[in-house]
Design an enzyme around this catalytic site. Structure first.
Site, PDB file in Angstrom:
ATOM      1  N   TYR A 131      96.902  29.851  -1.304  1.00 17.30           N
ATOM      2  CA  TYR A 131      97.303  30.342   0.152  1.00 17.30           C
ATOM      3  C   TYR A 131      98.336  31.526  -0.052  1.00 17.30           C
ATOM      4  O   TYR A 131      98.448  32.458   0.793  1.00 17.30           O
ATOM      5  CB  TYR A 131      98.091  29.278   0.922  1.00 17.30           C
ATOM      6  CG  TYR A 131      97.081  28.584   1.810  1.00 17.30           C
ATOM      7  CD1 TYR A 131      95.799  28.401   1.603  1.00 17.30           C
ATOM      8  CD2 TYR A 131      97.625  27.875   2.964  1.00 17.30           C
ATOM      9  CE1 TYR A 131      95.133  27.753   2.339  1.00 17.30           C
ATOM     10  CE2 TYR A 131      97.150  27.115   3.700  1.00 17.30           C
ATOM     11  CZ  TYR A 131      95.620  26.983   3.394  1.00 17.30           C
ATOM     12  OH  TYR A 131      94.950  26.230   4.520  1.00 17.30           O
ATOM     13  N   HIS A 196      91.502  32.681   4.098  1.00 17.84           N
ATOM     14  CA  HIS A 196      91.718  31.522   4.891  1.00 17.84           C
ATOM     15  C   HIS A 196      92.167  32.227   6.159  1.00 17.84           C
ATOM     16  O   HIS A 196      93.385  32.794   6.193  1.00 17.84           O
ATOM     17  CB  HIS A 196      92.663  30.604   4.143  1.00 17.84           C
ATOM     18  CG  HIS A 196      93.119  29.694   5.287  1.00 17.84           C
ATOM     19  ND1 HIS A 196      92.775  28.323   5.437  1.00 17.84           N
ATOM     20  CD2 HIS A 196      94.271  29.809   6.151  1.00 17.84           C
ATOM     21  CE1 HIS A 196      93.512  27.763   6.333  1.00 17.84           C
ATOM     22  NE2 HIS A 196      94.411  28.752   6.862  1.00 17.84           N
ATOM     23  N   ARG A 228      86.963  28.548  13.518  1.00 18.36           N
ATOM     24  CA  ARG A 228      88.226  27.518  13.863  1.00 18.36           C
ATOM     25  C   ARG A 228      88.266  27.744  15.376  1.00 18.36           C
ATOM     26  O   ARG A 228      88.788  26.735  16.048  1.00 18.36           O
ATOM     27  CB  ARG A 228      89.324  27.917  13.010  1.00 18.36           C
ATOM     28  CG  ARG A 228      90.548  27.247  13.343  1.00 18.36           C
ATOM     29  CD  ARG A 228      91.825  27.904  12.420  1.00 18.36           C
ATOM     30  NE  ARG A 228      91.389  28.007  10.863  1.00 18.36           N
ATOM     31  CZ  ARG A 228      91.576  26.700  10.199  1.00 18.36           C
ATOM     32  NH1 ARG A 228      92.086  25.515  11.001  1.00 18.36           N
ATOM     33  NH2 ARG A 228      91.532  26.511   9.140  1.00 18.36           N
ATOM     34  N   ASP A 284      84.171  22.941   2.717  1.00 23.03           N
ATOM     35  CA  ASP A 284      85.580  22.636   2.576  1.00 23.03           C
ATOM     36  C   ASP A 284      85.940  21.297   2.107  1.00 23.03           C
ATOM     37  O   ASP A 284      86.780  20.566   1.966  1.00 23.03           O
ATOM     38  CB  ASP A 284      86.483  22.761   3.878  1.00 23.03           C
ATOM     39  CG  ASP A 284      87.764  23.238   3.622  1.00 23.03           C
ATOM     40  OD1 ASP A 284      88.247  23.335   2.729  1.00 23.03           O
ATOM     41  OD2 ASP A 284      88.625  23.296   4.793  1.00 23.03           O
TER      42      ASP A 284
END
Length: 393
Positions: A131, A196, A228, A284
């Site tokens: 991340y 991401h 999302r 995922d």
């Protein structure tokens, strides 16, 4: 022994009608009547598919093979994913990555886990980084990781538009994308920056600014979790039309969440004439799926599962979507983006990675690298610490 698979209703991923395949070692070596003519020869094991649908093994381009999580303390760390969890879902190739926890979990651990899955019969690669910025690496350099480590194909999943990210600047994103791109050229690898996308206010703006303010080729940038939120779907369509490869996540379906179900997202993308070669669906699998309130407090937790990929494909096929329109997002599209030339299709010279489906699209058999992992709904090959006795649904 060589393996003859006769009477396959072959989708490679295009519909190629009834065909026969001969497998030697890990590779498809013959197709058609030439293959069938060898039936009965010594050293050939024959299996009749009886007209069942045979598709390429699924390529899962986003899975937490070492486990994800950690957003709710150390007890929320997800265990690593077993071999059978992938093969039961028809996944024969997987790319592992790190997420929120790129401190305790490491690139070295990812590389070792990818090699373990390879030893157990799957095909596995991984990304360096996670991340945060600066990306965690094994050698101290993004370029060196990609160039010198066989399993590493790019950088990811670097987080943008998310309160858990390190909020990278545009120049940091450009530098990281450049490192990935140049390393990919040097090593003849994908060299992608897998991004991401969270629920943040900027949406996909960081990606568009990189495209606007740099010479980075659009194909280097691969945003994931584009379903999302509905608004991200619109931005992803624009990104794909500008040359990016975009990735849908097969989240567990929950009407209380804002995400667009993966099957619906892919159908919408195709119906809106999105570039057909620039879309993929990933699981995922093994990832922690937390949901936060407006104050950043965790209020629910779920875990991604490799079978969400298969369930999404089955939902699309059962709805009447033609297999040749939806299969590429699960097979050849991610294989081509990731420069995996022997994956994603079924033809002479390709790896013998395939899935045999029943009439209702349930998995009957799975072959990975020329070995039967599942036959007649029963698992044949197991990971080192798996227990025998599993069945497909």
């Amino acid at each position: 022994m060589m393996k003859l698979l006769k009477n396959c209703r072959l989708h490679s991923p295009m519909d190629e009608g009834m065909d026969h395949l001969l497998v030697a070692g890990e590779v498809i070596v013959l197709r058609g009547e030439q293959a069938l003519a060898l039936e009965g020869s010594g050293g050939i094991e024959s299996a009749d598919m009886e007209g069942r649908m045979v598709i390429p093994g699924l390529v899962d381009c986003h899975a937490h093979i070492t486990g994800g999580g950690g957003e709710d303390g150390p007890e929320s760390r997800v265990p690593s994913v077993d071999l059978g969890a992938f093969t039961a879902a028809g996944v024969t190739s997987v790319v592992g990555l790190l997420g929120t926890d790129d401190l305790v979990r490491t690139t070295g651990e990812l590389v070792v886990r990818a090699r373990a899955l390879m030893a157990e019969g799957l095909s596995a690669w991984c990304y360096t980084g996670g991340y945060h910025v600066p990306p965690v690496t094994l050698t101290g350099s993004i370029r060196a990781d990609i160039v010198h480590i066989d399993r590493v194909v790019g950088v990811g999943e670097l987080a943008v538009s998310d309160h858990r990210s390190s909020h990278p600047t545009d120049q940091e994103l450009i530098r990281i994308a450049s490192e990935a791109h140049v390393a990919g050229l040097m090593a003849n690898k994908a060299g992608v920056l897998h991004l991401h996308l969270g629920d943040g206010k900027q949406g996909m703006d960081p990606l568009f600014r990189v495209l606007r303010d740099s010479d980075i080729p659009a194909r280097v940038l691969q945003p994931t979790h584009i379903n999302r939120q509905p608004a991200l779907m619109d931005e992803a369509m624009e990104a794909a039309r500008r040359g990016c490869h975009v990735d849908i996540t097969a989240f567990p379906e929950d009407p209380s969440h804002a995400d667009v179900p993966a099957a619906e997202a892919l159908a919408r993308y195709l119906d809106d004439n999105g570039p057909s070669g620039r879309i993929s669906v990933s699981s995922d699998g093994g990832g922690c799926l937390p949901h936060f309130d407006d104050h950043g407090h965790l209020h629910s937790l779920d875990v991604g599962r490799p079978d969400s990929l298969l369930l999404t494909l089955q939902k699309l096929l059962r709805s009447g979507r033609p297999a040749e329109t939806v299969l590429p997002a699960f097979t050849c599209n991610p294989a081509e983006l990731l420069k995996l030339p022997r994956k994603g299709r079924l033809d002479v010279g390709m790896d013998a990675d395939l899935v045999v489906l029943e009439e209702d699209y349930a998995v009957r058999d799975v072959m990975a690298r020329g070995q039967w992992h599942w036959r007649d709904g029963q698992q044949r090959l197991f990971g080192t610490f798996e227990k025998p006795g599993r069945k497909t649904d």
